[in-house]
Design an enzyme around this catalytic site. Structure first.
Site, PDB file in Angstrom:
ATOM      1  N   LYS A 255       0.550  -1.882   1.196  1.00  0.00           N
ATOM      2  CA  LYS A 255      -0.384  -0.847   0.767  1.00  0.00           C
ATOM      3  C   LYS A 255      -0.455  -0.770  -0.753  1.00  0.00           C
ATOM      4  O   LYS A 255      -1.466  -0.355  -1.315  1.00  0.00           O
ATOM      5  CB  LYS A 255       0.040   0.501   1.346  1.00  0.00           C
ATOM      6  CG  LYS A 255      -0.110   0.579   2.864  1.00  0.00           C
ATOM      7  CD  LYS A 255       0.315   1.925   3.403  1.00  0.00           C
ATOM      8  CE  LYS A 255       0.147   1.980   4.921  1.00  0.00           C
ATOM      9  NZ  LYS A 255       0.592   3.281   5.480  1.00  0.00           N
ATOM     10  N   ARG A 256       0.615  -1.159  -1.418  1.00  0.00           N
ATOM     11  CA  ARG A 256       0.649  -1.083  -2.885  1.00  0.00           C
ATOM     12  C   ARG A 256      -0.300  -2.077  -3.545  1.00  0.00           C
ATOM     13  O   ARG A 256      -0.580  -1.977  -4.730  1.00  0.00           O
ATOM     14  CB  ARG A 256       2.082  -1.318  -3.390  1.00  0.00           C
ATOM     15  CG  ARG A 256       3.046  -0.192  -3.051  1.00  0.00           C
ATOM     16  CD  ARG A 256       4.371  -0.380  -3.753  1.00  0.00           C
ATOM     17  NE  ARG A 256       5.032  -1.604  -3.328  1.00  0.00           N
ATOM     18  CZ  ARG A 256       5.819  -1.687  -2.258  1.00  0.00           C
ATOM     19  NH1 ARG A 256       6.003  -0.628  -1.498  1.00  0.00           N
ATOM     20  NH2 ARG A 256       6.398  -2.822  -1.934  1.00  0.00           N
TER      21      ARG A 256
END
Length: 488
Positions: A255-256
């Protein structure tokens, strides 16, 4: 032939990860390729990870991507409920866990957390706990007494400790594991909720799922799944495990990264059709030597046997290229409606937005690219006179000053400032002077845009800017070039 039934069973924990979208897409394509059913099941039994509004995200994403489910919480096909918490409340999982207890394939476990912690050991720096079947040997009387006393319990799968278990995956083939590696996993937790693995097996069977599509991180769990199917005497579904999706550094897409979810990509200016097309190719190769497919075309050609075992690299450069192809092919009206918010981020003047949209349509890969292409319409940038020099056009500061000085009165006398009329009058000038088109159009375009690269030619730009603003910019160009010639 058995009717193909697949399912997408997401947990409502936030935005839809690209890997989850691919799982949904492949499950959808497998079903639709054979004229089967695609089901949506919400797996919300992990209450700690539940995110408010995430279920709505699931519905919205499936709708926007065109992955329309045939059955689900909002479309009862007769095998509901399609939400696991509702199935749990109906006692479905406990009922089936008790059936396994009766068969000797599962057992009550009353061990305290303290005792379970004592079973933990460190393997390669990682702490693990392998249950020792302690409660398997409790007598019927001991079990009944513990239950009557309200003692907390879980229900565990009773796996063998000797021999092997083999399962077949359509992509990875036959995989055999030693039963000694199979822990007695928990089926029903102390809060009464089923574990992910157990609920999956029960629900897939009761809903008639024939093909299970999931990421290859679940390969190691498959023997436990199979043992549950065998313990119940149920037919094992076809397993299709998809390869891992990595970033360009070959690390798991997280997700980063900023582009790991469907909504991330839409917010970055990608269109849904391009995202679906690209995600389909993350681990799957069509027989044809082509890359652009509509969803309808994917349904026709998709064959899960062509999935790869190797990790798929999420290449943003490739996705941007593909998105650009979709933008080029898009209907003008739809493109304008999607481009307008980006145009209005920089254009506050009363300019023809549709013409500006048409200019950039074939020049961009994602919608935010529009801003850098059109900002000069709003405000003339300061630029260096060196931009008037173009060797290929045989243009330099001296020739440019002469051209701008010559065309200025011609343009001042021009009433019709449409692209066609401007092009006609400048073509007359070019023919009269006996020079190449570039020698004239290059300095005019530079003067009215102040940019090396523009989304359209000089006459199209002047049409949008209008006569007054175009002439003001050309006069400014004459002043710049004159000052440069004087050495100011």
């Amino acid at each position: 032939m058995t009717r193909i039934r697949t399912r997408y069973a997401p947990s409502p924990t936030g935005r839809m990860h690209v890997g989850n979208l691919r799982t949904a897409l492949y499950a959808y394509l497998i079903a639709k390729h054979e004229g089967g059913d695609f089901l949506l099941r919400i797996e919300d039994t992990d209450q700690e990870r539940f995110v408010e509004g995430a279920t709505e995200i699931i519905y919205r994403t499936l709708e926007k991507t065109g992955l329309i489910h045939d059955e689900g919480p909002d479309k009862d096909g007769g095998v509901g409920p399609y939400i696991q918490s509702q199935r749990q409340a109906a006692g479905i999982y406990l009922e089936y866990a008790k059936k396994l207890i009766e068969k000797g394939e599962a057992y009550y476990c009353f061990c305290t957390q303290e005792r379970l912690d004592s079973l933990k050991s460190s393997v390669n720096g990682e702490e693990i706990m392998v249950y020792d079947k302690h409660c398997l040997h409790l007598s019927k009387e001991e079990i009944e007494a513990n239950l009557a006393a309200g003692k907390p319990y879980v229900i565990r799968q009773n796996n063998p400790t000797e021999g092997t278990t083999t399962f077949h995956d359509e992509i990875y083939g036959d995989i055999t594991v030693n039963n000694s590696e199979l822990d007695d996993m928990v089926l029903i937790k102390s809060d009464g909720y089923p574990t992910y693995n157990f609920a999956n097996v029960v629900d897939d069977h009761l809903m008639g799922i024939t093909h299970v599509v999931r990421g290859n991180e679940y390969l190691s769990s498959s023997p436990k799944y199979n043992r549950l199917y065998e313990a119940f005497g149920w037919e094992v579904p076809v397993y299709v495990h998809c390869p891992l999706i990595t970033n360009e550094e070959h690390k798991k897409l997280s997700k980063r990264s900023g582009h790991a979810s469907y909504e991330d990509l839409i917010e970055q200016g990608f269109v849904s059709e391009a995202v679906v097309n690209y995600v389909a190719l993350l681990g799957w190769s069509p027989e044809e030597n082509r890359e652009i497919y509509s969803l309808e075309e994917l349904i026709k050609v998709f064959d899960y046997h062509h999935l790869s075992k190797s990790p798929a690299v999420f290449d943003m450069t490739k996705l941007k290229w593909m998105n650009g192809e979709y933008l080029k092919a898009m209907d003008d009206e739809r493109f304008y409606s999607m481009a307008r918010p980006y145009i209005r981020q920089v254009i506050t003047k009363d300019l023809d937005e549709r013409k500006i949209a048409n200019m950039v349509k074939t020049r961009i890969e994602v919608f935010p690219d529009i801003i850098g292409h059109i900002d000069f319409f709003e405000e003339m940038p300061d630029y260096d006179v060196a931009m008037y020099t173009h060797k290929k056009m045989k243009s330099n500061a001296e020739t440019s000053l002469r051209v701008l000085t010559d065309v200025l009165p011609v343009l001042e006398a021009q009433e019709d400032f449409s692209h066609e009329a401007l092009h006609a009058v400048l073509s007359q000038y070019i023919e009269k002077e006996g020079v190449k088109t570039g020698l004239v159009m290059w300095p005019i375009r530079t003067a009215v845009s102040g940019k090396q690269m523009t989304p359209a030619g000089a006459t199209e730009i002047m049409e949008v800017l209008g006569k007054e603003e175009s002439l003001a910019r050309i006069r400014n160009g004459v002043e710049k070039l004159t000052a440069n010639q004087r050495g100011d």
